[in-house]
Design a protein around this motif. Structure first.
Motif, short mmCIF file in Angstrom:
data_model
loop_
_atom_site.label_atom_id
_atom_site.label_comp_id
_atom_site.label_asym_id
_atom_site.label_seq_id
_atom_site.Cartn_x
_atom_site.Cartn_y
_atom_site.Cartn_z
N PRO A 84 0.81 -1.22 0.00
CA PRO A 84 0.00 0.00 0.00
C PRO A 84 0.84 1.27 0.00
N GLU A 85 2.15 1.14 0.18
CA GLU A 85 3.08 2.28 0.23
C GLU A 85 4.50 1.73 0.14
N GLY A 86 5.49 2.63 0.05
CA GLY A 86 6.85 2.17 -0.24
C GLY A 86 7.80 2.14 0.94
N ARG A 117 -7.37 -0.28 -1.00
CA ARG A 117 -8.78 -0.46 -1.37
C ARG A 117 -9.60 0.66 -0.74
N GLU A 118 -9.40 1.88 -1.25
CA GLU A 118 -10.14 3.03 -0.74
C GLU A 118 -11.37 3.23 -1.60
N ARG A 119 -12.28 4.13 -1.15
CA ARG A 119 -13.45 4.44 -1.97
C ARG A 119 -12.96 5.32 -3.14
N ASP A 264 1.32 4.80 11.45
CA ASP A 264 1.78 4.81 12.84
C ASP A 264 3.28 4.95 13.03
N TYR A 265 4.07 4.76 11.96
CA TYR A 265 5.52 4.68 12.20
C TYR A 265 6.20 6.02 12.42
N TYR A 266 5.45 7.12 12.29
CA TYR A 266 6.12 8.41 12.37
C TYR A 266 6.52 8.81 13.78
N SER A 267 7.60 9.57 13.85
CA SER A 267 8.00 10.22 15.10
C SER A 267 8.60 11.57 14.68
N LEU A 286 -0.79 16.44 -2.13
CA LEU A 286 0.04 16.00 -3.27
C LEU A 286 1.14 15.07 -2.79
N ALA A 287 1.59 15.30 -1.58
CA ALA A 287 2.71 14.49 -1.06
C ALA A 287 2.71 14.57 0.45
N GLY A 288 3.28 13.55 1.06
CA GLY A 288 3.37 13.58 2.52
C GLY A 288 4.56 12.77 2.97
N GLY A 289 5.03 13.07 4.15
CA GLY A 289 6.18 12.31 4.65
C GLY A 289 6.47 12.63 6.09
N GLY A 290 7.59 12.15 6.53
CA GLY A 290 7.98 12.41 7.90
C GLY A 290 9.12 11.52 8.34
N ARG A 291 9.47 11.72 9.60
CA ARG A 291 10.54 10.96 10.22
C ARG A 291 10.00 9.66 10.81
N TYR A 292 10.78 8.60 10.75
CA TYR A 292 10.36 7.34 11.39
C TYR A 292 11.59 6.72 12.05
N ASP A 293 12.05 7.41 13.10
CA ASP A 293 13.33 7.06 13.75
C ASP A 293 13.30 5.70 14.46
N GLY A 308 11.50 10.35 5.14
CA GLY A 308 11.18 10.19 3.72
C GLY A 308 9.88 10.86 3.37
N PHE A 309 9.56 10.81 2.09
CA PHE A 309 8.24 11.31 1.64
C PHE A 309 7.83 10.54 0.40
N ALA A 310 6.55 10.63 0.08
CA ALA A 310 6.08 10.09 -1.20
C ALA A 310 5.08 11.06 -1.78
N MET A 311 5.15 11.23 -3.10
CA MET A 311 4.16 12.09 -3.76
C MET A 311 3.29 11.25 -4.68
N GLU A 314 -0.67 10.65 -9.81
CA GLU A 314 -1.96 11.03 -10.41
C GLU A 314 -2.42 12.39 -9.89
N ARG A 315 -2.27 12.61 -8.59
CA ARG A 315 -2.73 13.89 -8.02
C ARG A 315 -1.93 15.05 -8.58
N ILE A 316 -0.63 14.83 -8.76
CA ILE A 316 0.21 15.90 -9.31
C ILE A 316 -0.24 16.21 -10.74
P1 HAM Z 1 0.78 8.80 2.23
O1 HAM Z 1 0.43 10.17 2.75
O2 HAM Z 1 -0.11 7.69 2.62
O3 HAM Z 1 2.27 8.52 2.68
O4 HAM Z 1 0.85 8.85 0.65
C1 HAM Z 1 1.68 9.79 -0.02
C2 HAM Z 1 0.93 10.39 -1.19
O5 HAM Z 1 0.43 9.35 -2.05
C3 HAM Z 1 -0.32 11.19 -0.82
O6 HAM Z 1 0.02 12.52 -0.45
C4 HAM Z 1 -1.09 11.17 -2.13
O7 HAM Z 1 -0.61 12.15 -3.02
C5 HAM Z 1 -0.76 9.78 -2.69
N1 HAM Z 1 -1.86 8.85 -2.41
C6 HAM Z 1 -2.11 8.18 -1.26
N2 HAM Z 1 -3.21 7.41 -1.39
C7 HAM Z 1 -3.68 7.61 -2.64
C8 HAM Z 1 -4.79 7.08 -3.40
N3 HAM Z 1 -5.63 6.20 -2.89
N4 HAM Z 1 -4.96 7.52 -4.67
C9 HAM Z 1 -4.10 8.41 -5.21
N5 HAM Z 1 -3.03 8.92 -4.56
C10 HAM Z 1 -2.82 8.53 -3.30
C11 HAM Z 1 2.96 7.37 2.42
O8 HAM Z 1 2.58 6.53 1.65
C12 HAM Z 1 4.29 7.30 3.10
N6 HAM Z 1 4.93 6.02 2.72
C13 HAM Z 1 5.16 8.48 2.74
C14 HAM Z 1 6.49 8.41 3.41
C15 HAM Z 1 7.65 8.03 2.85
N7 HAM Z 1 6.73 8.69 4.67
C16 HAM Z 1 8.02 8.50 4.93
N8 HAM Z 1 8.58 8.07 3.83
#
Ligand code: HAM
Length: 429
Positions: A84-86, A117-119, A264-267, A286-293, A308-311, A314-316
């Protein structure tokens, strides 16, 4: 299902057709280029991981783990999940390959599809693409500021100027725990007035109530204690330094003590970049991130600070929907005489070998129809090769935008073309 029923893509999952690829590739190339310029190296991890990886890192009480994962049992053996994320995968790989023993600081980036599996809604999909970074081994706050600066730099390079950078700190484990208790104390007397979802979260994940979209919850949370008042001295100093560094780098940011994020992993540091313009609507993160020490250690590695962060790609793309796209071809080669098609093919090969994006209609159609195709594709230049030009070793170069035409010697073709074509940045190639 009858044999004639058309099979469609899974709900919330989309094809990216060739006409949309230029925009995708541009965003990916700009991200890649800037990440590499900041010292990040690419990593590719599997799309499927053991389910326990996400349960243990993202957290059992989160929406992602509780409701949104695509999990399945592999031939009656292990429970696997489409990522569901990286971040969790990067941490797993960091530990598995003992990267900590090889270098003090590790900087990785990735681009790939994620599954939740979001709406489905505009900007919210069940398969979506993320471009992200993870930096291991640096406790910050300089690396926090550097990560946020890289994110802003990427979004600006893509052409997004209307951005809001929101930051917060939820402190390290002990600060977070003290705040959790204070928040529960504050919310308990209001329990009946909270939404059902938040009543449930009061038991499982009270911090998440702070970013509830329900107006009833929002009204109550307005007066909730602020997390920043519960930070330890070190946490506070870390956050203050980050805010100063951002200001120094010219990055305008807003502190939002209610920013908690759904993992939950953020600090300590949390951040989100929201878009204001374009076709985004409600899905404006558009993007979100944070520390996970604490995450690397929690998953069995040595204590390792990380950020880290992820953007969301599609939203961009939605946010810059109104920006103009350049043509996908530089030159179209056309001939009125099908017997010259071998020369056309040869010329195409040479042009392409030289980095010029060239195409032609090789079916032997009329010149008119060839030019119509060039126009439809928005190609800026057409090279015309007729028997007369062939005899004189020249081409006619037609400028489709300026509507001019001139004869150029074959020997000067590459020079003349390159002089006219707009310079493409390496990242756009
Ligand atoms: P997240 O906020 O869950 O963070 O997702 C990052 C970005 O992915 C969101 O800001 C949004 O742009 C996009 N995104 C999330 N869910 C969807 C969705 N259902 N459809 C389209 N775009 C979506 C993370 O995933 C963390 N792994 C970020 C991170 C990296 N934190 C530390 N390192």
């Amino acid at each position: 299902m009858s044999a004639s029923t058309r099979i469609r893509a899974v709900k919330g999952m989309h094809d990216v057709l060739p006409q949309a690829m230029a925009r995708w590739k541009r965003v990916e190339a700009l991200f890649r280029d800037l990440a590499e310029r900041h010292g990040y190296a690419e990593i590719r991890t599997p799309l499927v991981e053991p389910t326990s990886l996400f349960v243990r890192s993202i957290g059992e009480s989160t929406d992602i783990v509780g409701k949104e994962m695509y999990s399945f049992v592999d031939k009656g053996e292990d429970s696997l999940t489409l990522r569901p994320e990286g971040t969790a995968s990067a941490v797993r790989a960091y530990i598995e390959h003992e990267i900590h023993a090889q270098e003090a600081v590790t900087k990785w980036y990735y681009i790939g599809p994620m599954f939740r599996r979001e709406r489905p809604a505009r900007g919210r999909y069940r398969q979506f693409w993320q471009a992200g970074i993870e930096c291991f081994g640096d406790p910050g706050p300089y690396s926090d500021a550097e990560a946020i600066a890289l994110l802003v730099e990427v979004l600006r390079a893509i052409g997004l100027s209307e951005l809001e950078v929101v930051v917060n700190s939820i402190g390290s484990r002990s600060s977070k725990e003290r705040y959790r208790q204070a928040l529960v104390e504050f919310l308990k007397p209001h329990k009946e007035a909270l939404s059902l979802e938040s009543q449930r979260r009061l038991e499982t994940n009270p911090l998440r109530i702070l970013d509830s979209k329900d107006p009833k919850d929002q009204a109550i949370c307005k007066n909730a204690p602020a997390i920043l008042d519960f930070l330890s001295e070190q946490d506070r100093a870390h956050f203050e330094s980050l805010c100063e560094l951002l200001a120094r780098l010219g990055i305008e940011s807003r502190v939002d003590p209610h920013l908690v994020r759904g993992l939950d992993y953020y600090s300590r540091t949390l951040f989100e970049v929201r878009g204001k313009g374009g076709e985004l609507g409600a899905q404006n993160a558009l993007a979100g991130g944070g520390r996970y020490d604490e995450l690397v250690e929690a998953l069995g590695g040595p204590p390792t600070p990380a950020i880290g962060f992820a953007m969301g790609i599609e939203r961009i793309l939605l946010a810059c929907e109104n920006t103009q796209e350049g043509p996908s071809l530089d030159v179209w080669v056309a001939t009125p005489d099908p017997s010259l098609l071998p020369c056309v093919l040869e010329l195409l090969t040479l042009l392409r070998r030289d980095g010029i994006r060239a195409d032609a209609d090789l079916r032997g159609t009329s010149l008119r129809s060839q030019l119509r195709r060039a126009q439809k594709k928005g190609v800026p230049f057409v090279l015309l090769l007729g028997p007369e030009e062939e005899a004189k070793s020249t081409f006619r170069l037609k400028d489709m935008e300026g509507h001019s035409e001139e004869e150029i010697p074959q020997s000067a073709l590459f020079f003349e073309l390159k002089r006219r074509l707009p310079k493409r940045s390496p990242s756009a190639l």
